[in-house]
Design an enzyme around this catalytic site. Sequence first.
Site, mmCIF file in Angstrom:
data_model
loop_
_atom_site.group_PDB
_atom_site.id
_atom_site.type_symbol
_atom_site.label_atom_id
_atom_site.label_comp_id
_atom_site.label_asym_id
_atom_site.label_seq_id
_atom_site.Cartn_x
_atom_site.Cartn_y
_atom_site.Cartn_z
ATOM 1 C CD GLU A 32 -2.526 1.725 0.372
ATOM 2 O OE1 GLU A 32 -3.338 0.919 -0.138
ATOM 3 O OE2 GLU A 32 -2.374 2.903 -0.033
ATOM 4 C CB THR A 41 -12.630 4.520 -2.829
ATOM 5 O OG1 THR A 41 -11.995 5.285 -3.857
ATOM 6 C CG2 THR A 41 -14.126 4.531 -3.046
ATOM 7 C CB SER A 46 -23.112 5.368 1.520
ATOM 8 O OG SER A 46 -23.094 6.306 0.476
ATOM 9 C CB ILE A 48 -25.074 1.094 2.464
ATOM 10 C CG1 ILE A 48 -25.482 2.502 2.878
ATOM 11 C CG2 ILE A 48 -26.299 0.176 2.400
ATOM 12 C CD1 ILE A 48 -26.212 3.267 1.783
ATOM 13 C CG HIS A 50 -25.879 -1.734 -1.287
ATOM 14 N ND1 HIS A 50 -26.767 -0.687 -1.238
ATOM 15 C CD2 HIS A 50 -24.661 -1.194 -1.537
ATOM 16 C CE1 HIS A 50 -26.126 0.448 -1.471
ATOM 17 N NE2 HIS A 50 -24.851 0.169 -1.652
ATOM 18 C CE LYS A 250 -26.296 0.891 -5.191
ATOM 19 N NZ LYS A 250 -24.979 1.151 -5.808
ATOM 20 N NE ARG A 315 -20.796 6.403 -6.512
ATOM 21 C CZ ARG A 315 -21.076 7.672 -6.235
ATOM 22 N NH1 ARG A 315 -20.363 8.651 -6.785
ATOM 23 N NH2 ARG A 315 -22.078 7.982 -5.435
ATOM 24 C CB CYS A 406 -17.901 15.632 20.330
ATOM 25 S SG CYS A 406 -17.472 17.358 20.211
ATOM 26 C CB CYS A 444 -9.914 15.568 20.855
ATOM 27 S SG CYS A 444 -10.537 15.253 19.189
HETATM 28 C C1 LIG Z 1 -19.388 8.175 -2.373
HETATM 29 C C2 LIG Z 1 -19.298 6.678 -2.381
HETATM 30 C C3 LIG Z 1 -20.255 5.924 -1.709
HETATM 31 C C4 LIG Z 1 -20.176 4.536 -1.712
HETATM 32 N N1 LIG Z 1 -21.060 3.839 -0.968
HETATM 33 C C5 LIG Z 1 -20.983 2.498 -0.918
HETATM 34 C C6 LIG Z 1 -21.861 1.768 -0.108
HETATM 35 O O1 LIG Z 1 -22.639 2.336 0.647
HETATM 36 N N2 LIG Z 1 -21.814 0.413 -0.147
HETATM 37 C C7 LIG Z 1 -20.949 -0.248 -0.961
HETATM 38 O O2 LIG Z 1 -20.997 -1.466 -0.988
HETATM 39 N N3 LIG Z 1 -20.041 0.426 -1.709
HETATM 40 C C8 LIG Z 1 -20.026 1.776 -1.691
HETATM 41 N N4 LIG Z 1 -19.119 2.486 -2.421
HETATM 42 C C9 LIG Z 1 -18.088 1.750 -3.162
HETATM 43 C C10 LIG Z 1 -16.932 1.289 -2.253
HETATM 44 O O3 LIG Z 1 -16.467 2.349 -1.444
HETATM 45 C C11 LIG Z 1 -15.797 0.759 -3.126
HETATM 46 O O4 LIG Z 1 -16.322 -0.254 -3.945
HETATM 47 C C12 LIG Z 1 -14.631 0.191 -2.351
HETATM 48 O O5 LIG Z 1 -14.199 1.045 -1.326
HETATM 49 C C13 LIG Z 1 -13.469 -0.070 -3.313
HETATM 50 O O6 LIG Z 1 -12.387 -0.569 -2.589
HETATM 51 P P1 LIG Z 1 -10.979 -0.774 -3.281
HETATM 52 O O7 LIG Z 1 -10.153 -1.532 -2.296
HETATM 53 O O8 LIG Z 1 -11.149 -1.338 -4.643
HETATM 54 O O9 LIG Z 1 -10.420 0.703 -3.525
HETATM 55 P P2 LIG Z 1 -9.611 1.699 -2.530
HETATM 56 O O10 LIG Z 1 -10.220 1.767 -1.192
HETATM 57 O O11 LIG Z 1 -9.445 2.993 -3.260
HETATM 58 O O12 LIG Z 1 -8.221 0.981 -2.380
HETATM 59 C C14 LIG Z 1 -7.220 1.007 -3.373
HETATM 60 C C15 LIG Z 1 -5.880 1.169 -2.670
HETATM 61 O O13 LIG Z 1 -4.831 1.031 -3.617
HETATM 62 C C16 LIG Z 1 -3.801 1.902 -3.239
HETATM 63 N N5 LIG Z 1 -2.947 2.141 -4.405
HETATM 64 C C17 LIG Z 1 -3.282 2.736 -5.575
HETATM 65 N N6 LIG Z 1 -2.218 2.795 -6.389
HETATM 66 C C18 LIG Z 1 -1.177 2.216 -5.722
HETATM 67 C C19 LIG Z 1 0.182 2.003 -6.030
HETATM 68 N N7 LIG Z 1 0.724 2.397 -7.209
HETATM 69 N N8 LIG Z 1 0.977 1.406 -5.111
HETATM 70 C C20 LIG Z 1 0.474 0.995 -3.910
HETATM 71 N N9 LIG Z 1 -0.825 1.195 -3.562
HETATM 72 C C21 LIG Z 1 -1.638 1.795 -4.462
HETATM 73 C C22 LIG Z 1 -4.549 3.157 -2.797
HETATM 74 O O14 LIG Z 1 -3.728 3.997 -1.990
HETATM 75 C C23 LIG Z 1 -5.738 2.563 -2.053
HETATM 76 O O15 LIG Z 1 -5.496 2.453 -0.668
HETATM 77 C C24 LIG Z 1 -19.147 3.871 -2.431
HETATM 78 C C25 LIG Z 1 -18.177 4.641 -3.098
HETATM 79 C C26 LIG Z 1 -18.241 6.024 -3.052
HETATM 80 C C27 LIG Z 1 -17.174 6.824 -3.716
#
Ligand SMILES: Cc1cc2nc3c(=O)[nH]c(=O)nc-3n(C[C@H](O)[C@H](O)[C@H](O)COP(=O)(O)OP(=O)(O)OC[C@H]3O[C@@H](n4cnc5c(N)ncnc54)[C@H](O)[C@@H]3O)c2cc1C
Length: 498
Positions: A32, A41, A46, A48, A50, A250, A315, A406, A444
Amino acid sequence: MRYDVAIVGAGVIGCAIARELSRSLATVALIERDVEVGLGTSKANSGIIHGGHRAHDGTLKAATEWRGNQLWGELAKELPFGFERVGDLTVAFDEADLAVLHETLEQGRRRGVTGLELWDAERLRREEPNLSHEAIAALHAPSAGVVNPYEACFALAESAVRNGVDLKLEHAVEGIDRDGDGFVVRTSRGDVAARFVVNAAGLFGDAVARMAGASAPTIRARKGEEYLLDKRLAGYVGRVVFPTPSGESKGILLIPTYDGTLMVGPTAHWTADHGADTTDLDTTAAGAAEVFAGARRLAPGIAEADCIAEFAGLRAVADGEDFVIGATEVAGFLNVIGIQSPGLTAAPAIAQDVVALLAAQGLELEPDDAFVPGLEAPVRAAQLDFEELARVARGDPAFGRIACRCERVTEGEVRAAIARGARTMDGVKFRTRAGMGRCQGGFCAWRVMSLIAEATDTPIPAVTKKGGGSWIARVRTDAAERSDAPDAPDGTREVAHG
Ligand SMILES: Cc1cc2nc3c(=O)[nH]c(=O)nc-3n(C[C@H](O)[C@H](O)[C@H](O)COP(=O)(O)OP(=O)(O)OC[C@H]3O[C@@H](n4cnc5c(N)ncnc54)[C@H](O)[C@@H]3O)c2cc1C
């Protein structure tokens, strides 16, 4: 050492895959670039889980949403993170909406989602009196839940590490070279050799695939703004409330978060330069207007004045809008990208599928008999009565000193969070809630910074919000040249006026 598997990206997807692999004797590196896990992300959504009935038939989203929903229930029994099945409602305002609810109900039943029920207006008003009286019906899904997503990431990663995974933080992947039947992953802190590479790099998934010479769809960023309301509105709605959806979005939701704060949002718009800008996390006046108008359509009593904090998440959207999970033309290199919503929900199911894909490619998965599924839950002073808290504080007086008023977080909890790996203000905040309340850290922040500085033996100005250059304090000296005053980490000094 050569690992069996290197996972690039420690969001909820990478952490869930690492934890799933840690059930076996396979050797795993979780790489990471950020200073902590889950700060992409996966922390800005949110929250949730689902219900399992929503994703369109025939997609990978649908294939993993309901299974993921069920698996979160299992994970919550083993690992300490906030999770509750509060249920959700999709509200209809006219006959066209009602037709969509009937279709969604049938789709959910076909998928095996349990408990789905259509409520008429009378039942809806009885169950959720603060919702709009214009609503004519709602689809109730008791399987839906809310989770503290950052806590879930921390717990998945901590469990993976306890079971043998090597977590390599602040290792930005800069290149991936073929090496015999495996790979050398070039990072900002040295090379990591592995037989298989799993690309779970979120918004940067296409860039990481290109490093390995693998094809991947372009990933574009669709921003969602969210607004947190004062805790005085706790209980205003008991369930997550959706409008009837139109298109991919949604819509604007009412989300009673696990910790009792009501959240409204998210928007869904491509970022400023049509998606390629993956750093645009600004909230906007237009976004706020859209969110509060949407929220008031569902519950007319919601007001902007109750907003205590706001944030945006991005997203990672692949062409075609579905998840991209699978082998690539580069043997041993897997893409797990384009994981937009419901990726959080689907994460544990995706993790199982990825482990099965690795096994199909030849990874040996001998079970690790020493695998420990559980983790000790941290003390939560806000959930204890005074007698219980006094008992804890007799063992360690730090649990008798309040750090965050808080959210009623004690110094002992902050110290424990640091001992479990928190290195930044966000790391402490998302593990303990210190700084998440009405005053947003006004009380804090200084205390938490001091505790991080003391525990990690660093000067206070070196403490960051979330790693990198996100310093909070500048050294303020009456005379910049005072010799005993340390410089800020970037070498700057701020001279006091007057
Ligand atoms: C506004 C919003 C609301 C959402 N609400 C929901 C919800 O309610 N329910 C639901 O099921 N889903 C929801 N989602 C979707 C959900 O958040 C994502 O599907 C999920 O977090 C994706 O996870 P990830 O691990 O793929 O991505 P990320 O959490 O982005 O993880 C990717 C990681 O890769 C690392 N990385 C990138 N490039 C490199 C590199 N070159 N070297 C080393 N590390 C790297 C990044 O630093 C990051 O930590 C929502 C998304 C958004 C934006």
